[in-house]
Design a protein around this motif. Sequence first.
Motif, mmCIF file in Angstrom:
data_model
loop_
_atom_site.group_PDB
_atom_site.id
_atom_site.type_symbol
_atom_site.label_atom_id
_atom_site.label_comp_id
_atom_site.label_asym_id
_atom_site.label_seq_id
_atom_site.Cartn_x
_atom_site.Cartn_y
_atom_site.Cartn_z
ATOM 1 N N GLU A 1 9.592 -6.524 5.684
ATOM 2 C CA GLU A 1 10.962 -6.351 5.196
ATOM 3 C C GLU A 1 11.014 -5.196 4.198
ATOM 4 O O GLU A 1 10.100 -5.018 3.384
ATOM 5 C CB GLU A 1 11.462 -7.630 4.532
ATOM 6 N N ARG A 2 12.102 -4.415 4.243
ATOM 7 C CA ARG A 2 12.217 -3.243 3.381
ATOM 8 C C ARG A 2 13.574 -3.226 2.679
ATOM 9 O O ARG A 2 14.535 -3.867 3.114
ATOM 10 C CB ARG A 2 12.043 -1.944 4.188
ATOM 11 N N ILE A 3 13.606 -2.480 1.594
ATOM 12 C CA ILE A 3 14.836 -2.325 0.812
ATOM 13 C C ILE A 3 15.740 -1.307 1.500
ATOM 14 O O ILE A 3 15.283 -0.242 1.927
ATOM 15 C CB ILE A 3 14.503 -1.860 -0.613
ATOM 16 N N THR A 4 17.011 -1.641 1.610
ATOM 17 C CA THR A 4 17.970 -0.726 2.213
ATOM 18 C C THR A 4 18.241 0.443 1.264
ATOM 19 O O THR A 4 18.560 0.239 0.090
ATOM 20 C CB THR A 4 19.282 -1.450 2.532
ATOM 21 N N VAL A 5 18.104 1.656 1.776
ATOM 22 C CA VAL A 5 18.302 2.866 0.977
ATOM 23 C C VAL A 5 19.618 3.509 1.397
ATOM 24 O O VAL A 5 19.848 3.756 2.584
ATOM 25 C CB VAL A 5 17.135 3.850 1.156
ATOM 26 N N GLY A 6 20.491 3.755 0.429
ATOM 27 C CA GLY A 6 21.776 4.365 0.723
ATOM 28 C C GLY A 6 21.661 5.857 1.016
ATOM 29 O O GLY A 6 20.594 6.479 0.848
ATOM 30 N N ASP A 7 22.768 6.436 1.461
ATOM 31 C CA ASP A 7 22.777 7.868 1.778
ATOM 32 C C ASP A 7 22.819 8.730 0.528
ATOM 33 O O ASP A 7 22.427 9.902 0.566
ATOM 34 C CB ASP A 7 23.992 8.188 2.668
ATOM 35 N N VAL A 8 23.316 8.164 -0.572
ATOM 36 C CA VAL A 8 23.406 8.937 -1.808
ATOM 37 C C VAL A 8 22.013 9.141 -2.383
ATOM 38 O O VAL A 8 21.237 8.194 -2.512
ATOM 39 C CB VAL A 8 24.302 8.206 -2.832
ATOM 40 N N LYS A 9 21.708 10.366 -2.724
ATOM 41 C CA LYS A 9 20.403 10.673 -3.302
ATOM 42 C C LYS A 9 20.522 10.707 -4.815
ATOM 43 O O LYS A 9 21.016 11.664 -5.396
ATOM 44 C CB LYS A 9 19.894 12.021 -2.772
ATOM 45 N N ASP A 10 20.102 9.624 -5.428
ATOM 46 C CA ASP A 10 20.110 9.546 -6.890
ATOM 47 C C ASP A 10 18.852 8.826 -7.340
ATOM 48 O O ASP A 10 17.935 8.566 -6.538
ATOM 49 C CB ASP A 10 21.372 8.832 -7.397
#
Length: 405
Positions: A198-207
Amino acid sequence: MKSIGARLALWYAIASTVTFACLFLGGRYYLERHAIHALDLLNAAEFEQLKTRLGSDFGSTALESVRERMPAGLVHDAVLFYVEVHRRDGELLYRSNNLLGHPIPPMPGRIVYNAPVEGLPELRAGEFFIGPLKFIIATSKRHIRSVMIGYEKTFYVLLAVMFATSSLVGYGLSRMALRPVRQIQETATHISSDNLSERITVGDVKDEISNLARLLNQMFDRLEAAFNQTRRFSAEASHEMKTPLSLIRLQAEKLALEGGLKPAQEEAVQMQLEEIARLNQIIEELLFISRAEARAVTLRTQPQDPRLFLETFGVDARVLAETRGARFCERHAGEGAVAFEAKWIRQVLLNLLANALNVSPSGGQVTITSHQSQHSGKIATCTVTAHRQSLRINVQLIGICGQPL
């Protein structure tokens, strides 16, 4: 304050309130300065009216007549203005009645200034000159003070409202800003050795938060690879060790069966067989752990009486306790059948018993108690207690029966 969101909300509220207070205080300063400047202009306008009424003739005779001409010009202005007329050498020619006989103190080097007069509110005074005469015209600052007091009361009310509002807004903003962090926390909490994929969902925003999520996912990738490698090593090593150990055991048994060995040699062969059996047991346990971690172990549960199970287990447990110089007893409360696999429950209890005997002093007593919950049909708790004098160790297993170990 442990919550980052609460700290962010507090910092936002403090920063917003301080900014609001600075702007309000700055506005108060400029408002007061503007009102005082309006008083100065009002004094100047009154002087222009007096100059028009007195005319431009200020000879010796005209100077003497200033006392008679001034009251007529100030009848309608006595409510607002306080007036003194002096010669340039300082001789007082006229003082309005509303000054109650008190002088307006001059301030050297200043043309407009605040003048405190005994018995009167603070005045705003200005000095004006016509020929040989010096006029001091003053106006009360009472109205400005009233306005400033109302302004300050409004300021304190708005300051409290600002702090409360900014706290709520800051809390909402912190909740929105930390939402990805909470999602990371929830996902990371669910990830264990059983679901390392299982992995953490990464958003499209790069911050910074998305970078943190990517770093954690990379760490989980490395952990998953390490766990898989360890599992493969345990399974493969255990499997590979079984064959040579089987050959060694067969050769040792062959030597023991053929006979012709000296007593010392026969004893050595028997010791080898015991150690080989122990190694085989260790290998079986390693293989079981590998299968359990891979969720390849299936429990074959069947309804049994926990009381009979504990009585059967107690026979072997007493023998084990006696070899350690201790006593053993078991207690059970409740009636009925419970679905569980006796093999694994027995193994769990043996491990707990061995640990209790290791820490129990000689002559101590180890007690295993169980309680069967009537409404759930399961052994609710199983407590292993080793006690003598002040020594007491409790281990509780909640709902172990019928559940994966």
